[in-house]
Enzyme design. Sequence first.
Site, PDB file in Angstrom:
ATOM      1  N   LEU A  23      25.842   4.094  75.657  1.00 49.21           N
ATOM      2  CA  LEU A  23      25.834   3.965  74.197  1.00 49.21           C
ATOM      3  C   LEU A  23      26.120   5.292  73.502  1.00 49.21           C
ATOM      4  CD1 LEU A  23      22.557   1.908  74.147  1.00 49.21           C
ATOM      5  CD2 LEU A  23      24.665   1.052  73.134  1.00 49.21           C
TER       6      LEU A  23
ATOM      7  N   TYR B 156      35.058  12.081  51.957  1.00 42.72           N
ATOM      8  CA  TYR B 156      35.165  12.381  53.383  1.00 42.72           C
ATOM      9  C   TYR B 156      35.944  13.654  53.698  1.00 42.72           C
ATOM     10  CZ  TYR B 156      33.468   7.664  54.525  1.00 42.72           C
ATOM     11  OH  TYR B 156      32.710   6.535  54.668  1.00 42.72           O
TER      12      TYR B 156
ATOM     13  N   ASP C 115      18.466  10.279  76.709  1.00 39.89           N
ATOM     14  CA  ASP C 115      18.908  10.709  75.384  1.00 39.89           C
ATOM     15  C   ASP C 115      18.396  12.120  75.132  1.00 39.89           C
ATOM     16  OD1 ASP C 115      19.979  10.701  72.734  1.00 39.89           O
ATOM     17  OD2 ASP C 115      19.619   8.542  72.614  1.00 39.89           O
TER      18      ASP C 115
ATOM     19  N   ARG D 269      34.925  -5.823  55.372  1.00 33.00           N
ATOM     20  CA  ARG D 269      34.210  -5.665  56.629  1.00 33.00           C
ATOM     21  C   ARG D 269      33.363  -6.910  56.898  1.00 33.00           C
ATOM     22  NH1 ARG D 269      37.384  -2.223  56.780  1.00 33.00           N
ATOM     23  NH2 ARG D 269      37.105   0.034  57.065  1.00 33.00           N
TER      24      ARG D 269
ATOM     25  N   TYR E 147      41.417  11.684  55.731  1.00 31.58           N
ATOM     26  CA  TYR E 147      40.770  10.381  55.896  1.00 31.58           C
ATOM     27  C   TYR E 147      41.796   9.264  55.736  1.00 31.58           C
ATOM     28  CZ  TYR E 147      37.355   6.664  55.712  1.00 31.58           C
ATOM     29  OH  TYR E 147      36.639   5.533  55.987  1.00 31.58           O
TER      30      TYR E 147
ATOM     31  N   TYR F 270      38.379   9.348  66.357  1.00 29.42           N
ATOM     32  CA  TYR F 270      37.333   8.525  66.978  1.00 29.42           C
ATOM     33  C   TYR F 270      37.939   7.305  67.663  1.00 29.42           C
ATOM     34  CZ  TYR F 270      33.359   5.230  67.055  1.00 29.42           C
ATOM     35  OH  TYR F 270      32.399   4.311  67.413  1.00 29.42           O
TER      36      TYR F 270
END
Length: 389
Positions: free
Chosen positions: A96, A331, A49, A260, A335, A185
């Site tokens: 990751l 945002y 990292d 969610r 968005y 993304y």
Amino acid sequence: MANGADRLDLDGKPIKPMTICMIGAGGFIGSHLCEKLMTETPHKVLALDVYNDKIKHLLEPDTVQWAGRIQFHRINIKHDSRLEGLIKMADLTINLAAICTPADYNTRPLDTIYSNFIDALPVVKYCSENNKRLIHFSTCEVYGKTIGSFLPKDHPLRQDPEFYVLKEDISPCIFGSIEKQRWSYACAKQLIERLVYAEGAENGLEFTIVRPFNWIGPRMDFIPGIDGPSEGVPRVLACFSNNLLRREPLKLVDGGESQRTFIYIKDAIEAVLLMIENPERANGHIFNVGNPNNEVTVRQLAEMMTEVYAKVSGETAIESPTIDVSSKEFYGEGYDDSDKRIPDMTIINRQLGWNPKTSLWDLLESTLTYQHTTYAEAIKKATSKPVAS
């Protein structure tokens, strides 16, 4: 630490100690996975990292029982010739590394695409060329929008699980228009999934793909102005935690109507350990890792966090605990969002016998206790400093 000889996989076979190259080991998920591997297994970790703040407690003491089993390598995988050598040294690589903060998706779309697709390409390539197993972390965002979201709001089929529960081997991936850069993304993550899958099909790469559904817990993201940039916007748990710590209203984007599911990081890490130690059951599979029992709207999450924080901090909630803001205001332009993210758990339950355990209340209580203990005093000091004239 359990003795390697005493540990058996799900099929009753001895689990052999292995060396794991973990890319992104210093982040939220990586720090919890490193802890699990150090305290409960004999495996070695090559921890890669740029930062190691969240795993310093595993690295500094020379007297701990896992001394020598974890090595930190300060590497930016974008441009470091050591990467292939470290992958060659390991039996398994876990990737990751990612930009995974929604506030960045449409304000930094190029960085988002490069981080999640271009920067991941060498990892896949080196694993495939050197016959090394890969566990690649993707995202539940690859599903995009649910089929049901395209039906009228009062349509009865919107309540049919077939139209919103997300299944690894069946559900389509539905994104918004190109102008909605929030999907940069998800698109990058889906494309790297397809590459990993193709390497498996054509070149025999042994792989597992993980699709996390809102993993939350201690050490997630950062608190702006304390251990992260003042102007930064972390994900929802850290964002709401920051508001609670500062006694500010929690900002609900577009009314907080999105639904969610949330899973405790320790439950999720149990699932990852099963993937690591049961390659015959995990190889070639994509796994949803979430908790469908912990489904709430973002508004309900804000209300529950306000209640839990009042309990753990001993402070009464402010008079107006939430405030509605538009996604454009919060945002920026471009968005978009998915209405629901509910994981189907059939495959992971069948292959690994895994189910999540922790209720939403319990995981929030554990996490907010950590947030309060870790940050409350630092925020008080930061906000009480006199303003320079």
